[in-house]
Design a protein around this motif. Structure first.
Motif, PDB file in Angstrom:
ATOM      1  N   GLN A  15       0.868  -1.166   0.000  1.00  0.00           N
ATOM      2  CA  GLN A  15       0.000   0.000   0.000  1.00  0.00           C
ATOM      3  C   GLN A  15       0.912   1.226   0.000  1.00  0.00           C
ATOM      4  N   GLU A  36      -5.101  -0.014  17.160  1.00  0.00           N
ATOM      5  CA  GLU A  36      -4.601   0.865  16.106  1.00  0.00           C
ATOM      6  C   GLU A  36      -3.182   1.354  16.391  1.00  0.00           C
ATOM      7  N   HIS A  43      -0.487   6.018   7.499  1.00  0.00           N
ATOM      8  CA  HIS A  43      -1.022   4.665   7.376  1.00  0.00           C
ATOM      9  C   HIS A  43      -1.493   4.173   8.750  1.00  0.00           C
ATOM     10  N   TYR A  65      -5.017   1.003   6.497  1.00  0.00           N
ATOM     11  CA  TYR A  65      -5.838   2.019   5.841  1.00  0.00           C
ATOM     12  C   TYR A  65      -4.995   3.264   5.622  1.00  0.00           C
ATOM     13  N   HIS A  66      -5.147   3.900   4.471  1.00  0.00           N
ATOM     14  CA  HIS A  66      -4.415   5.124   4.170  1.00  0.00           C
ATOM     15  C   HIS A  66      -5.260   6.311   4.632  1.00  0.00           C
ATOM     16  N   THR A  67      -4.715   7.128   5.511  1.00  0.00           N
ATOM     17  CA  THR A  67      -5.500   8.208   6.111  1.00  0.00           C
ATOM     18  C   THR A  67      -5.862   9.309   5.123  1.00  0.00           C
ATOM     19  N   GLY A  69      -6.669   8.600   2.004  1.00  0.00           N
ATOM     20  CA  GLY A  69      -7.567   7.993   1.036  1.00  0.00           C
ATOM     21  C   GLY A  69      -6.973   7.807  -0.349  1.00  0.00           C
ATOM     22  N   ASP A  72      -6.337   2.030  -1.592  1.00  0.00           N
ATOM     23  CA  ASP A  72      -7.334   1.131  -1.026  1.00  0.00           C
ATOM     24  C   ASP A  72      -6.760   0.467   0.215  1.00  0.00           C
ATOM     25  N   ALA A  73      -7.637   0.081   1.118  1.00  0.00           N
ATOM     26  CA  ALA A  73      -7.201  -0.653   2.307  1.00  0.00           C
ATOM     27  C   ALA A  73      -6.611  -1.994   1.881  1.00  0.00           C
ATOM     28  N   TYR A  75      -5.510  -5.971   3.489  1.00  0.00           N
ATOM     29  CA  TYR A  75      -5.801  -6.888   4.575  1.00  0.00           C
ATOM     30  C   TYR A  75      -4.846  -8.069   4.480  1.00  0.00           C
TER      31      TYR A  75
END
Length: 101
Positions: A15, A36, A43, A65-67, A69, A72-73, A75
């Motif tokens: 990511q 978290e 990130h 998750y990219h703060t 945006g 894409d997330a 997993y």
């Protein structure tokens, strides 16, 4: 960029400047319960448990998750421990500027 083997790079999930790498076993260190952690300032890593290693953050069953945006997330593709690796960063060429993460 992440100082991993070719096999780890191929199997890893990327990511932006973050690479999620599956670990073979449980990393050494104290498992800190939490949900978290932030890496590379942009990130957000969500996981069941974290271990802060000397070079990497280790996360149990992570999602990233990219703060901003911009990505894409991602997993973890399997249960267990993963290292969250931040790419090495260098100074840009004098004719370029950094635009994003």
């Amino acid at each position: 960029m992440w100082r991993v083997t070719d096999k780890q790079l191929e199997a890893g999930i990327r990511q932006g400047d973050i690479l999620l790498v599956k670990e073979r076993g449980t990393p050494k260190g104290e498992c800190v319960e939490g949900t978290e952690a932030t890496v590379a300032a942009t990130h957000l890593v969500k996981a069941r448990c974290f271990i802060r290693g000397p070079k990497h953050l280790f996360a149990l069953d992570p999602a990233i998750y990219h703060t901003k945006g911009q990505h894409d997330a991602i997993y973890a593709d399997s249960d267990g421990w993963h290292s969250v690796r931040v790419a090495d960063e260098t100074t840009p060429w004098n004719w370029s500027i950094r635009l994003g993460d």
